[in-house]
Write an enzyme that holds these catalytic residues in place. Structure first.
Site, short mmCIF file in Angstrom:
data_model
loop_
_atom_site.label_atom_id
_atom_site.label_comp_id
_atom_site.label_asym_id
_atom_site.label_seq_id
_atom_site.Cartn_x
_atom_site.Cartn_y
_atom_site.Cartn_z
N ALA A 217 0.83 -1.21 0.00
CA ALA A 217 0.00 0.00 0.00
C ALA A 217 0.87 1.26 0.00
O ALA A 217 1.86 1.32 0.72
CB ALA A 217 -0.88 -0.01 1.23
N ASP A 253 3.81 11.08 15.73
CA ASP A 253 4.50 11.23 14.44
C ASP A 253 3.50 10.95 13.32
O ASP A 253 3.81 10.30 12.32
CB ASP A 253 5.69 10.27 14.35
CG ASP A 253 6.59 10.57 13.15
OD1 ASP A 253 6.59 11.72 12.68
OD2 ASP A 253 7.29 9.66 12.69
N TYR A 257 2.68 10.56 5.85
CA TYR A 257 3.72 9.56 5.62
C TYR A 257 3.52 8.31 6.48
O TYR A 257 4.14 7.28 6.22
CB TYR A 257 5.11 10.15 5.91
CG TYR A 257 5.46 11.25 4.94
CD1 TYR A 257 6.02 10.95 3.70
CD2 TYR A 257 5.19 12.58 5.25
CE1 TYR A 257 6.30 11.95 2.79
CE2 TYR A 257 5.48 13.60 4.35
CZ TYR A 257 6.03 13.28 3.13
OH TYR A 257 6.31 14.27 2.22
N ASN A 258 2.71 8.42 7.51
CA ASN A 258 2.51 7.27 8.39
C ASN A 258 1.07 6.77 8.37
O ASN A 258 0.59 6.19 9.35
CB ASN A 258 2.97 7.58 9.81
CG ASN A 258 4.48 7.42 9.93
OD1 ASN A 258 5.09 6.59 9.24
ND2 ASN A 258 5.10 8.22 10.79
N ASP A 270 3.40 2.89 12.29
CA ASP A 270 4.61 3.49 12.84
C ASP A 270 4.39 4.08 14.23
O ASP A 270 4.40 5.30 14.42
CB ASP A 270 5.11 4.57 11.86
CG ASP A 270 6.60 4.82 12.02
OD1 ASP A 270 7.23 4.12 12.84
OD2 ASP A 270 7.13 5.71 11.34
N1 ATP Z 1 1.69 -3.20 7.71
C1 ATP Z 1 2.28 -2.73 6.61
N2 ATP Z 1 1.87 -3.12 5.38
C2 ATP Z 1 2.47 -2.65 4.26
N3 ATP Z 1 3.50 -1.77 4.27
C3 ATP Z 1 3.95 -1.35 5.46
C4 ATP Z 1 3.37 -1.79 6.69
N4 ATP Z 1 4.03 -1.20 7.72
C5 ATP Z 1 4.96 -0.42 7.15
N5 ATP Z 1 4.93 -0.49 5.80
C6 ATP Z 1 5.81 0.23 4.86
O1 ATP Z 1 7.09 0.40 5.44
C7 ATP Z 1 7.40 1.79 5.59
C8 ATP Z 1 8.17 2.00 6.88
O2 ATP Z 1 7.37 1.64 7.99
P1 ATP Z 1 7.37 2.50 9.32
O3 ATP Z 1 6.89 3.87 9.00
O4 ATP Z 1 6.61 1.75 10.34
O5 ATP Z 1 8.91 2.47 9.68
P2 ATP Z 1 9.98 3.62 9.94
O6 ATP Z 1 11.32 3.04 9.84
O7 ATP Z 1 9.62 4.29 11.20
O8 ATP Z 1 9.79 4.57 8.73
P3 ATP Z 1 10.09 6.11 8.64
O9 ATP Z 1 11.27 6.41 9.48
O10 ATP Z 1 10.30 6.28 7.18
O11 ATP Z 1 8.82 6.75 9.16
C9 ATP Z 1 6.07 2.50 5.51
O12 ATP Z 1 6.18 3.81 5.03
C10 ATP Z 1 5.29 1.63 4.56
O13 ATP Z 1 5.62 1.95 3.23
MG MG Z 2 7.15 5.79 9.05
#
Ligand code: ATP
Ligand code: MG
Length: 319
Positions: A217, A253, A257-258, A270
């Site tokens: 997604a 946060d 983006y989240n 996130d």
């Molecule tokens: N449950 C999920 N299903 C599909 N894609 C996911 C899912 N969880 C996370 N993602 C993808 O992985 C990316 C990173 O996840 P997340 O935001 O939780 O981690 P992060 O390392 O904290 O990222 P950032 O620092 O970029 O915010 C998301 O932007 C999304 O594209």
């Molecule tokens: Mg994120």
């Protein structure tokens, strides 16, 4: 019972130094630091061992996805507990490499309840990043691998946390994951629009996946919603914010983006930095910022709302 399959004492034994090269492969900043700190390079034999490890594990842990050399060891070590719990069978692709974690699309076993799952694998140095800032942690307890609060009277851990020794960092790392997993559990059970939490391991979280077998997604930031879609999605996200508040949490946060968007449904992701309303004097300003970012995004799609009005309504509702 522990959610981890290994000895809980080993949970925090993350062997961070072993993975310095992996970190270096992801961030230029870290690479320089690693060199300055003189982390010995892997010998050729060790490198070949890593490659061999990626080829598959005893008992047939498939890995369709081809990780880079340094990613492989960390990835398999992080996901092995889920494989051993009988929850997943294969790593299919890397969905995204974020600042703190890499997220992979993995094949779920029948008892995991879905064919495709998301595995969020924290990067070794994630607890040194911005989000693990004291403004978030204020008033928040440190959790152990069982999700229980570590008491201040536990001198060994309190000292290690203060000293930021390797053990202290590992405890902080474990606590960070537990907060994300605990928040997912509470919110999912309360009907919020968040991924379904499936399992937690010392360095990874297994959860419901948004997307299909070819495409994960997109985030809201990557899609353009019509005003009608924006209204419906904003309502759902606000419901999730309200459920969080009623459980004493602020995302901290939240932005386009989240939030993932799939099948006209937004899913908030996130959550490791969730802020506790009671105990964190910054909670209100985090919520204000979350709402400002959301109103800005949805406003740009034609659903204009006033962040201050939303703030007042949500805050009063939760008190
Ligand atoms: N449950 C999920 N299903 C599909 N894609 C996911 C899912 N969880 C996370 N993602 C993808 O992985 C990316 C990173 O996840 P997340 O935001 O939780 O981690 P992060 O390392 O904290 O990222 P950032 O620092 O970029 O915010 C998301 O932007 C999304 O594209
Ligand atoms: Mg994120």
């Amino acid at each position: 019972m522990s959610r981890f399959t290994s000895d809980p004492n080993d949970d925090f034994d993350l062997e961070l130094d072993r993975y310095a090269d992996y970190e270096a492969a992801f961030t230029e900043r870290t690479r320089r630091k690693v060199k300055a700190n003189h982390k010995p390079k892997k010998s050729q034999t060790q490198q070949l061992d890593s490659i061999a490890a990626v080829e598959g594990l005893e008992g047939g842990f498939n890995i369709t996805y081809r990780p880079s050399l340094f990613e492989g060891g960390w990835l398999l070590d992080s996901l092995r507990p889920f494989y051993e719990m009988g929850l997943m069978t294969d790593v299919l692709a890397r969905v995204k490499g974020g600042k703190e974690a890499n997220v992979y699309r993995v094949a779920g076993s029948p008892n995991a309840g879905a064919d495709l799952l998301a595995a969020k694998v924290y990067r070794p140095a994630m607890f040194r990043t911005m989000k693990n800032d004291s403004a978030y942690r204020e008033g928040r307890s440190t959790l152990n691998s069982e999700g229980h609060v570590i008491k201040q009277s536990n001198n060994r851990i309190t000292r290690a946390l203060k000293k930021k020794s390797d053990f202290g960092k590992a405890v902080a790392h474990g606590s960070w994951l537990m907060h994300e997993y605990g928040a997912l559990q509470t919110l999912f059970n309360a009907g919020a629009s968040v991924p379904r939490p499936i399992a937690i391991a010392p360095n990874a979280i297994l959860m419901g996946y948004c997307g299909d077998d070819a495409l994960a997604a997109p985030t809201l930031a990557e899609v353009r919603l019509t005003a009608k879609q924006a209204r419906a999605a904003f309502d759902t996200v606000l419901e999730t914010v309200q459920i969080m508040l009623r459980h004493g949490m602020v995302h901290g946060d939240l932005s386009a983006y989240n939030v993932l968007y799939w099948d006209n449904q937004p899913t908030v992701i996130d959550l490791p930095q969730v802020v506790e309303v009671d105990g964190n004097p910054n909670a209100r300003s985090f919520l204000e910022r979350d709402l400002e970012r959301l109103t800005q995004y949805f406003g740009s799609c034609g659903d204009e709302r006033d962040p201050h009005t939303l703030m007042r309504a949500l805050w009063i509702d939760a008190r």
